[in-house]
Design an enzyme around this catalytic site. Structure first.
Site, PDB file in Angstrom:
ATOM      1  CB  CYS A 120      15.053  36.754  43.497  1.00 45.02           C
ATOM      2  SG  CYS A 120      14.139  37.318  44.952  1.00 45.02           S
ATOM      3  CG  HIS A 170      18.866  39.737  43.798  1.00 45.10           C
ATOM      4  ND1 HIS A 170      18.037  39.872  42.712  1.00 45.10           N
ATOM      5  CD2 HIS A 170      18.058  39.463  44.847  1.00 45.10           C
ATOM      6  CE1 HIS A 170      16.787  39.703  43.075  1.00 45.10           C
ATOM      7  NE2 HIS A 170      16.766  39.450  44.374  1.00 45.10           N
ATOM      8  CD  GLU A 200      20.260  40.299  39.934  1.00 40.66           C
ATOM      9  OE1 GLU A 200      20.890  39.379  40.490  1.00 40.66           O
ATOM     10  OE2 GLU A 200      19.061  40.547  40.198  1.00 40.66           O
TER      11      GLU A 200
END
Lengths: 94, 230
Positions: free
Chosen positions: B85, B194, B196
């Site tokens: 991002c 994302h 994560e």
């Protein structure tokens, strides 16, 4: 005190979503005469002293390396301006 | 294996990235934007957020942070670097990856569980996926529209450097549905979604086994550990 203005605009082929949103709002507010809007950025760089050719060259360098992203933006103006400079101030204002 | 996670002023997802590294079996190491020392890490993650407030342009000021000078040099020497991002935006501004991100085409902030296809499963960050595999990870951005000139896009496609592509719906108008790309060497990868945020049951997107069971993002972090160990 000297002042340099740097104008940065999105490249013509890049969709400018902010300009497009403004262009959509104008006719709703009664401004029917504008068929498109593009939104850019204006930076004002002040120097302690006069705007010399060296200052202008540094401003151009800063404009092309930091202030704009050449992938999506063009530097369209780097110019010295007087302190109280305003653009389009010929009208009486609103 | 030590994986550095950089924190800039305005970074939001550094803790999540560190947690993902740990869950994949690595040792997360905090790196600070003003410290040029990479503390002997084996890889680096540039997490999401709004570095330096994104006030000039997303990622524009971070490019000049002391830590980025070291990361650019190390990345050119082969260090695996993942930008997520805002981290992707920083990698573009630092010229480690081509192109740029502009405001989403529909002007709104988008937050959703996004389906992606893994187009390139041979990078340092995607080797634990299968080519063509569909994964679901969260996506949240406002300046997520990937743009580049046609020549650059053709080059990315021709060289297999599109790493992940949006499936089912393009959330931000990115050219050719591109969600992530890599450099020519395959060690630097940037993506807008994302991974994560999809690494642990109970906290990620819905998965095949039920609500919040999706852990499709873990593969990015497992991949870099695999590529480091060999």
């Amino acid at each position: 005190m000297g002042r340099v203005v740097v104008d940065v605009m999105p490249k013509p082929e890049i969709l400018d979503p902010q300009g497009k949103a403004v262009a959509g709002a104008l006719p709703r507010l009664g401004f029917a005469q504008f068929i498109s809007v593009r939104q850019g950025k204006r930076f004002e760089l002040e120097v302690d002293g006069d705007v010399t050719p060296e200052v202008l060259a540094a401003a151009l360098d800063a404009a092309e390396t930091v202030l704009s992203n050449p992938v999506i933006e063009d530097v369209v103006r780097v110019a010295a301006v007087a302190d109280a400079a305003t653009i389009g101030s010929t009208g009486a204002g609103r | 294996m030590r994986v550095g996670v950089v924190t800039f002023p305005g970074t939001l997802d550094d803790r999540d990235a560190a947690r993902a590294v740990r869950l994949a079996g690595g040792e997360p190491v905090s790196l600070w934007h003003a410290d040029a020392d990479l503390h002997a890490v084996d890889a680096v993650v540039l997490p999401g957020g709004f570095s330096y407030g994104d006030y000039l342009r997303a990622g524009a000021i971070s490019r000049f942070a002391p830590v980025m000078g070291s990361i650019v040099d190390a990345a050119n020497g082969g260090l695996p670097v993942l930008g997520i991002c805002n981290g992707f935006q920083i990698l573009c501004e630092a010229h480690l990856l081509p192109g740029s991100m502009i405001k989403n085409d529909q002007l709104t902030f988008v937050c959703r569980e996004q389906v992606l296809s893994v187009e390139n499963a041979s990078t340092a960050w995607t080797n634990q996926y299968a080519a063509g595999e569909r994964i679901t990870v969260p996506l949240k951005n406002q300046d997520g529209q990937f743009v580049a000139d046609e020549r650059t896009l053709d080059e990315l496609e021709g060289e297999g450097r599109v790493v992940v592509r949006y499936q089912d719906w393009n959330p931000n108008g990115s050219r050719r549905d591109i969600a992530g790309i890599t450099n020519a060497a395959g060690n630097v990868v940037g993506l807008m979604p994302h991974p994560e945020h999809a690494v642990e049951v109970g906290y990620g997107p819905d998965g095949a086994k039920g609500p919040r069971t999706g852990t499709d993002g873990l593969g990015f972090f497992a991949s870099v550990l695999h590529s480091l160990v060999g």
